[in-house]
Design a protein around this motif. Structure first.
Motif: not given
Length: 214
Positions: A171-177
């Motif tokens: 989810r954090f990876r998605l947030l940093t898109s």
């Protein structure tokens, strides 16, 4: 931005998605009390990468989301706060706690929609709803897989990120898109990676049920 009040959590908050918090630590009760003096109270939420939510001494992620307070209910010794995610932020510097965490932050530019992304957005919705339904059957879903989405494509893309049954690291990876196309592609890829794991858990659960006396 000026320094803002911060609330590190063990979970990621996405833009345009709600969060419900039980606030009981004195430092955060003080924070909420101060925020209520503001016309449009908001605070920053970042993921705790190591450590616990209560007590301090945690290691925090450098990217988070502003949260605008929508509702507060008072309990006997705590507060129940409902907020909604706003702009993404990057933490430039942490200040000394006063008594709650405070950070100097910068706003991360909003992701830009292109109508050519609509087929990808529809595919992301199809995949997320299917896999979120499987997670719900297993009792592991955090969102209703049939939850309605915003008509705005940017908002609905972030909402799909929230509905996808993923771990906090993903989810954090998605947030940093850095692009909306990248966000949607990552939602699909990470969800498809999670699908066989959920299917295996479902099969194990069925075997256990079959092996129990009736």
């Amino acid at each position: 931005m000026n320094a803002v009040a911060m609330f590190p959590l063990g979970s990621v908050l996405f833009p345009y998605t709600p969060v419900a918090l039980r606030v009981f630590e004195p430092r955060y009760l003080t924070m909420i009390g101060r925020l209520l003096d503001e016309e449009d109270p908001e605070f920053g939420i970042v993921l705790i990468e190591r450590g616990l939510e209560a007590g301090g001494g945690d290691q925090r992620s450098p990217v988070g989301t502003m949260a605008r307070i929508l509702q507060i209910e008072a309990g006997a010794e705590d507060l129940y706060v409902v907020a909604v995610g706003g702009e993404r932020i990057s933490v430039d510097r942490w200040r000394e706690d006063d008594p709650h965490p405070i950070a100097e932050v910068s706003i991360i530019p909003s992701l830009v929609w292109d109508d050519a992304l609509e087929p990808l957005r529809r595919e992301a919705e199809r995949v997320v709803r299917r896999i979120a339904t499987l997670a719900a059957i297993l009792g592991e879903g955090r969102w209703d897989p049939d939850a309605p989405l915003s008509d705005d494509p940017v908002e609905s893309s972030w909402q799909l990120a929230a509905i996808a049954p993923l771990g906090e690291y993903d989810r954090f990876r998605l947030l940093t898109s850095t692009s909306l196309g990248g966000l949607l592609r990552a939602i699909i890829d990470l969800s498809l990676e999670e699908e066989p794991v959920l299917i295996a858990r479902a099969a194990d659960a069925r075997e256990q049920d079959d092996g129990e006396p009736h």
